[in-house]
Design an enzyme around this catalytic site. Structure first.
Site, PDB file in Angstrom:
ATOM      1  N   GLU A  48       5.000 -26.063   5.522  1.00  0.00           N
ATOM      2  CA  GLU A  48       6.203 -26.020   5.108  1.00  0.00           C
ATOM      3  C   GLU A  48       6.935 -25.298   5.728  1.00  0.00           C
ATOM      4  OE1 GLU A  48       6.628 -28.717   3.001  1.00  0.00           O
ATOM      5  OE2 GLU A  48       5.044 -29.012   2.248  1.00  0.00           O
ATOM      6  N   ASN A  52       9.974 -26.398   8.253  1.00  0.00           N
ATOM      7  CA  ASN A  52      11.820 -26.514   8.392  1.00  0.00           C
ATOM      8  C   ASN A  52      12.244 -26.409   9.253  1.00  0.00           C
ATOM      9  OD1 ASN A  52      11.125 -27.917   6.056  1.00  0.00           O
ATOM     10  ND2 ASN A  52      11.051 -25.758   4.704  1.00  0.00           N
ATOM     11  N   ARG A 107      11.818 -37.360   4.006  1.00  0.00           N
ATOM     12  CA  ARG A 107      11.429 -36.261   2.716  1.00  0.00           C
ATOM     13  C   ARG A 107      11.709 -36.553   1.962  1.00  0.00           C
ATOM     14  NH1 ARG A 107       9.895 -34.596   7.900  1.00  0.00           N
ATOM     15  NH2 ARG A 107       9.011 -32.985   6.616  1.00  0.00           N
TER      16      ARG A 107
HETATM   17  N1  ATP Z   1      14.911 -23.075   8.307  1.00  0.00           N
HETATM   18  C1  ATP Z   1      15.519 -23.827   7.857  1.00  0.00           C
HETATM   19  N2  ATP Z   1      17.036 -23.961   8.442  1.00  0.00           N
HETATM   20  C2  ATP Z   1      18.013 -24.873   7.596  1.00  0.00           C
HETATM   21  N3  ATP Z   1      18.161 -25.074   6.758  1.00  0.00           N
HETATM   22  C3  ATP Z   1      16.760 -25.525   5.834  1.00  0.00           C
HETATM   23  C4  ATP Z   1      16.127 -24.184   6.280  1.00  0.00           C
HETATM   24  N4  ATP Z   1      14.959 -24.886   5.480  1.00  0.00           N
HETATM   25  C5  ATP Z   1      15.199 -25.126   4.974  1.00  0.00           C
HETATM   26  N5  ATP Z   1      16.709 -25.547   4.692  1.00  0.00           N
HETATM   27  C6  ATP Z   1      17.140 -25.947   3.921  1.00  0.00           C
HETATM   28  O1  ATP Z   1      16.498 -26.614   2.935  1.00  0.00           O
HETATM   29  C7  ATP Z   1      16.525 -27.848   2.521  1.00  0.00           C
HETATM   30  C8  ATP Z   1      14.842 -27.585   0.565  1.00  0.00           C
HETATM   31  O2  ATP Z   1      14.251 -27.819   2.063  1.00  0.00           O
HETATM   32  P1  ATP Z   1      12.557 -28.746   1.351  1.00  0.00           P
HETATM   33  O3  ATP Z   1      11.644 -27.647   2.498  1.00  0.00           O
HETATM   34  O4  ATP Z   1      12.323 -27.858   0.296  1.00  0.00           O
HETATM   35  O5  ATP Z   1      13.207 -29.997   1.623  1.00  0.00           O
HETATM   36  P2  ATP Z   1      12.828 -30.618   2.703  1.00  0.00           P
HETATM   37  O6  ATP Z   1      12.734 -30.216   3.765  1.00  0.00           O
HETATM   38  O7  ATP Z   1      14.396 -31.306   2.545  1.00  0.00           O
HETATM   39  O8  ATP Z   1      11.789 -32.660   2.659  1.00  0.00           O
HETATM   40  P3  ATP Z   1      10.392 -31.783   2.648  1.00  0.00           P
HETATM   41  O9  ATP Z   1       9.578 -30.436   2.629  1.00  0.00           O
HETATM   42  O10 ATP Z   1      10.213 -32.022   1.445  1.00  0.00           O
HETATM   43  O11 ATP Z   1       9.858 -32.693   3.539  1.00  0.00           O
HETATM   44  C9  ATP Z   1      16.603 -28.936   3.812  1.00  0.00           C
HETATM   45  O12 ATP Z   1      16.853 -30.815   3.111  1.00  0.00           O
HETATM   46  C10 ATP Z   1      17.298 -28.463   4.457  1.00  0.00           C
HETATM   47  O13 ATP Z   1      18.253 -28.725   3.989  1.00  0.00           O
HETATM   48 MG    MG Z   2      10.635 -29.181   4.034  1.00  0.00          MG
END
Ligand code: ATP
Ligand code: MG
Lengths: 145, 107
Positions: A48, A52, A107
């Protein structure tokens, strides 16, 4: 407290490295004799955080993803996963279940929820324009059982 | 990312194997959607029996297919999910969503 063992890894933010990253962390902590569920929880949480960095942090190109794993006395594992990408404006909001900035509808917005529930502790630090650092913590209690 | 697809009259079954992550999800999605758009089934069954790893990208994949089938007035079903994969699915309440649909449509 000083770790009794540690490992550092850096690699390009290409999606083909996601599998390598979670497997490398799992292989490094194998000496602690974790059970199947503990290994799977850690691999999922690492996947995860790394995904990200690749999908969000470096959404406009390729950057470097950094992983630092520390093992402490008592089989406590601390994993820090970092990028120098776009950063997050509102970390609290980003961590809410189902929150996602992804617009393709593919996502779920559950990455942080999974990290939180599969690990003992989750800490997120971020600065817009500078990058994001995620700290995951879990104690291996099973001794293989 | 291997997926074997079995098409019967009103039912498409996708036997997924290996690891479902962000890297593999796009190709999987393409193959499954191709079969669905060709066959217009009432039910799309996703079989996770040979899946060895899944993260939230897999949830995105299931939710996306759920919406696709809903738009086609059909539904999805999930079978043979190993324990660890079930644990990830429960985070998203996918099992509840699917059984509600099953009640609703009675197909
Ligand atoms: N490393 C990162 N850099 C920039 N933004 C981030 C980062 N990690 C998370 N985010 C932001 O936080 C939000 C939520 O992250 P999360 O992992 O919970 O969900 P997601 O990645 O959108 O979907 P999923 O992980 O369920 O596929 C993301 O949509 C993004 O906007
Ligand atoms: Mg994610």
């Amino acid at each position: 407290m000083k770790p009794i063992n540690e490992m550092k890894l850096s690699f390009e933010s290409r999606s083909c490295n996601e599998s390598f990253a979670r497997s490398a962390v799992a292989a490094f902590i194998a000496v602690l004799d974790p059970n199947v569920e503990e290994i799977s929880d850690i691999k999922t949480a690492v996947s995860e955080a790394v995904t990200n960095c690749i999908v969000h942090g470096y959404r406009d190109g390729i950057g470097v993803v950094y992983i630092h794993v520390k093992i402490f006395e008592g089989a406590k594992v601390v994993i820090i996963i970092k990028d120098k990408g776009c950063g997050i404006g509102d970390v609290k909001k980003a961590m809410e279940p189902l929150y996602t900035t992804c617009e393709t509808g593919e996502r779920a917005g559950l990455g942080f929820s999974i990290m939180e529930s599969f690990m003992d502790k989750l800490k997120v630090r971020s600065r817009p324009g500078k990058g994001t650092s995620v700290t995951l913590e879990k104690s291996i209690v099973s001794k293989g059982k | 990312m291997p997926v074997d697809i079995d098409i019967e009259e009103t039912c498409v079954t996708a036997y997924i194997s290996g690891e479902i992550d962000h890297h593999n999800a796009a190709q999987l999605r393409r193959k499954i959607d191709e079969a669905v758009e060709a066959a217009y089934p009432q039910i799309l069954i996703l079989d996770f029996g040979a899946v060895t790893f899944m993260d939230s990208s897999g949830i995105g994949l299931v939710m996306g297919r759920y919406k696709l089938m809903r738009d086609l007035c059909g539904r999805i079903d999930i079978q043979n999910a190993p324990r660890a994969i079930g644990k990830v699915m429960r985070m998203a309440g996918i099992e509840k969503l699917i059984s509600a649909e099953r009640e609703d449509k009675r197909i």
